[in-house]
Design an enzyme around this catalytic site. Structure first.
Site, PDB file in Angstrom:
ATOM      1  N   TYR A 142       0.827  -1.208   0.000  1.00 47.36           N
ATOM      2  CA  TYR A 142       0.000   0.000   0.000  1.00 47.36           C
ATOM      3  C   TYR A 142       0.864   1.262   0.000  1.00 47.36           C
ATOM      4  O   TYR A 142       0.426   2.322  -0.441  1.00 47.36           O
ATOM      5  CB  TYR A 142      -0.895   0.045   1.243  1.00 47.36           C
ATOM      6  CG  TYR A 142      -2.224  -0.668   1.118  1.00 47.36           C
ATOM      7  CD1 TYR A 142      -2.309  -1.962   0.617  1.00 47.36           C
ATOM      8  CD2 TYR A 142      -3.400  -0.045   1.530  1.00 47.36           C
ATOM      9  CE1 TYR A 142      -3.521  -2.615   0.532  1.00 47.36           C
ATOM     10  CE2 TYR A 142      -4.624  -0.692   1.449  1.00 47.36           C
ATOM     11  CZ  TYR A 142      -4.671  -1.972   0.946  1.00 47.36           C
ATOM     12  OH  TYR A 142      -5.887  -2.612   0.867  1.00 47.36           O
ATOM     13  N   LYS A 188       3.513 -15.262   1.526  1.00 43.95           N
ATOM     14  CA  LYS A 188       3.681 -15.925   0.225  1.00 43.95           C
ATOM     15  C   LYS A 188       5.176 -16.174   0.052  1.00 43.95           C
ATOM     16  O   LYS A 188       5.800 -15.752  -0.931  1.00 43.95           O
ATOM     17  CB  LYS A 188       3.092 -15.022  -0.875  1.00 43.95           C
ATOM     18  CG  LYS A 188       2.988 -15.660  -2.239  1.00 43.95           C
ATOM     19  CD  LYS A 188       1.948 -16.759  -2.359  1.00 43.95           C
ATOM     20  CE  LYS A 188       2.032 -17.415  -3.730  1.00 43.95           C
ATOM     21  NZ  LYS A 188       1.162 -18.609  -3.852  1.00 43.95           N
ATOM     22  N   ASP A 220      -2.637 -18.125  -0.345  1.00 40.40           N
ATOM     23  CA  ASP A 220      -3.650 -18.797  -1.175  1.00 40.40           C
ATOM     24  C   ASP A 220      -4.296 -19.951  -0.397  1.00 40.40           C
ATOM     25  O   ASP A 220      -5.512 -20.131  -0.400  1.00 40.40           O
ATOM     26  CB  ASP A 220      -3.061 -19.259  -2.519  1.00 40.40           C
ATOM     27  CG  ASP A 220      -1.751 -20.024  -2.379  1.00 40.40           C
ATOM     28  OD1 ASP A 220      -1.162 -20.053  -1.274  1.00 40.40           O
ATOM     29  OD2 ASP A 220      -1.294 -20.608  -3.393  1.00 40.40           O
ATOM     30  N   ASP A 244      -6.231  -7.218   4.131  1.00 43.57           N
ATOM     31  CA  ASP A 244      -7.389  -6.543   3.525  1.00 43.57           C
ATOM     32  C   ASP A 244      -8.300  -7.590   2.892  1.00 43.57           C
ATOM     33  O   ASP A 244      -9.519  -7.594   3.108  1.00 43.57           O
ATOM     34  CB  ASP A 244      -6.897  -5.532   2.474  1.00 43.57           C
ATOM     35  CG  ASP A 244      -8.042  -4.806   1.803  1.00 43.57           C
ATOM     36  OD1 ASP A 244      -8.950  -4.343   2.530  1.00 43.57           O
ATOM     37  OD2 ASP A 244      -8.045  -4.691   0.559  1.00 43.57           O
ATOM     38  N   ASP A 248     -12.096  -9.380   4.532  1.00 45.16           N
ATOM     39  CA  ASP A 248     -13.385  -9.370   3.833  1.00 45.16           C
ATOM     40  C   ASP A 248     -13.919 -10.794   3.703  1.00 45.16           C
ATOM     41  O   ASP A 248     -15.105 -11.052   3.889  1.00 45.16           O
ATOM     42  CB  ASP A 248     -13.250  -8.765   2.426  1.00 45.16           C
ATOM     43  CG  ASP A 248     -13.553  -7.270   2.393  1.00 45.16           C
ATOM     44  OD1 ASP A 248     -13.287  -6.595   3.405  1.00 45.16           O
ATOM     45  OD2 ASP A 248     -14.049  -6.784   1.354  1.00 45.16           O
TER      46      ASP A 248
HETATM   47  C1  IPM Z   1     -10.325  -1.427   4.402  1.00 47.18           C
HETATM   48  C2  IPM Z   1     -10.592  -0.754   3.096  1.00 47.18           C
HETATM   49  C3  IPM Z   1      -9.463   0.217   2.791  1.00 47.18           C
HETATM   50  C4  IPM Z   1      -8.188  -0.604   2.670  1.00 47.18           C
HETATM   51  C5  IPM Z   1      -9.678   1.097   1.545  1.00 47.18           C
HETATM   52  C6  IPM Z   1     -10.969   1.871   1.603  1.00 47.18           C
HETATM   53  C7  IPM Z   1      -8.524   2.028   1.316  1.00 47.18           C
HETATM   54  O1  IPM Z   1     -10.783  -1.707   2.091  1.00 47.18           O
HETATM   55  O2  IPM Z   1     -10.200  -0.713   5.429  1.00 47.18           O
HETATM   56  O3  IPM Z   1     -10.252  -2.649   4.433  1.00 47.18           O
HETATM   57  O4  IPM Z   1      -7.890  -1.156   1.600  1.00 47.18           O
HETATM   58  O5  IPM Z   1      -7.473  -0.678   3.669  1.00 47.18           O
HETATM   59 MG    MG Z   2     -10.862  -3.705   2.795  1.00 45.32          MG
END
Ligand code: IPM
Ligand code: MG
Length: 355
Positions: A142, A188, A220, A244, A248
């Site tokens: 990032y 990885k 993975d 990240d 999710d």
């Molecule tokens: C998160 C979000 C952020 C990230 C974005 C909005 C920059 O997806 O907090 O997980 O990638 O960190």
């Molecule tokens: Mg995110």
């Protein structure tokens, strides 16, 4: 009576709606815990760009640094997607994390028994899941240099220094000590040099925590194992981009991304925010699930303010609302006794939390 200063960054999309509900719950719990909150609002994201030309005005940093903790909603939306990168809402958020120095992002994923049928996975696979993703937040690909693009090429750099890995590893091991004492470090290392260093350094740090069992997993495989058998995980230690993605994925175990809170810590002031985004498609309709933000407020009470009784009250109130069958639309298709709006859900939880 103790007064805490909370910086509120509502942001874009559903951000304002969900923060309002978290504030409702905080105020409800304050009244019975002999504490009090004073709030100061600050702008970030698209709304900040529209007003000031900058997605992260300096004033927002000042207000945040001058508070006891930051409660954050969500930022972003299609309206700002075509701005130059440094003007985009996401860039404001990344810069904010970096400026505050919150290098450790804690993302717990638990499955509420009450919502066992809301997950897209079988109940017997997700029942009892209780894991914590510890994501490095201000390094990795990032932020790595060089980065850039021209017309025919785009590039980013995944880089971690020993020092960055050491400090996030300590966070993960310390958290594991308060849980089931297992850390799975995700990398990885079969392909990436940066991951090789990551694995070596994490292994070194582990020596200081002999009670914690350390394992390593390629990212993975980790993505696959999360769906196959999520209960095998306690603490998942990851770099920025892997965390990240995996967080999710982990949210879907619980039934809705609208349920997962997070805490960004490691510096003087922490940031507490839902893991989901600003969901512009449902903004303003009163259907967003406020629970991730309400649980983020609970994490704020616990981690930033040490108000464990108040935090417990909020967690119990959320459980009770779910147990009684209240569901926002994202969860309602499965087993709702009552489908409620964002603000109804907030009021129900506030009401239970005040008892
Ligand atoms: C998160 C979000 C952020 C990230 C974005 C909005 C920059 O997806 O907090 O997980 O990638 O960190
Ligand atoms: Mg995110």
């Amino acid at each position: 009576m103790k007064t805490y200063k909370i910086a509120l960054i509502k942001g874009d999309g559903i951000g304002p709606e969900i923060i309002d509900e978290a504030v409702k719950v905080l105020d409800a719990v304050a009244s019975c815990c002999d504490i009090e909150f004073s709030y100061e609002e600050a702008l970030m994201g698209g709304c900040a760009y529209d007003i000031t030309g900058d997605p992260l005005p300096q004033e927002t940093i000042n207000i945040s640094l001058n508070s006891d903790a930051v409660l954050f909603g969500a930022i972003g939306g299609a309206k700002w997607d075509n701005l130059p990168r440094e003007k985009r809402p996401e860039s404001g958020l990344l810069r904010f994390r970096k400026e505050l120095g919150v290098y450790a992002n804690l993302r717990p994923a638990t499955v509420f028994d009450e919502l066992i049928n809301a997950s897209s996975l079988k109940p017997e696979v997700v029942k009892g899941v209780d894991l914590m993703v510890v994501r490095e937040l201000i390094g990795g690909i990032y932020f790595g240099e060089p980065k850039g693009r021209d017309e025919n090429k785009g590039w980013n750099t995944m880089v971690y220094t020993r020092e960055e890995i050491v400090r996030i590893a300590h966070q993960a091991f310390k958290i594991a000590m308060t849980r089931s004492k297992r850390v799975c470090s995700i990398d990885k290392a079969n392909v990436l040099d940066v991951s090789q260093l990551w694995r070596e350094v994490v292994t070194e740090v582990a020596c200081e925590y002999p009670e914690v069992e350390l394992s390593h997993m390629y990212v993975d495989n980790a993505a696959m194992q999360l769906i196959r058998d999520p209960r095998q995980f306690d603490v998942m230690l990851t770099g920025n981009i892997f965390g990240d993605i995996l967080s999710d994925e982990a949210s879907m175990l619980s039934g809705s991304i609208g349920l997962l809170p997070s805490a960004s810590v490691g510096a003087k002031i922490g940031v507490y925010e839902p893991i989901h985004g600003s969901a512009p498609d449902i903004a303003g309709q009163g259907i967003a699930n406020p629970i991730a933000t309400i649980l983020s407020a609970s994490m704020m009470l616990r981690y930033a303010l040490g108000e464990h009784v108040a935090a417990d009250k909020i967690d119990a109130a959320v459980k009770r609302a779910l147990k009684e069958g209240y569901r926002t639309k994202d969860l309602a298709q499965y087993d709702a006794k009552e489908v409620c709006s964002t603000s109804e859900m907030g009021s129900i939880i506030a009401n239970y939390a005040a008892k």
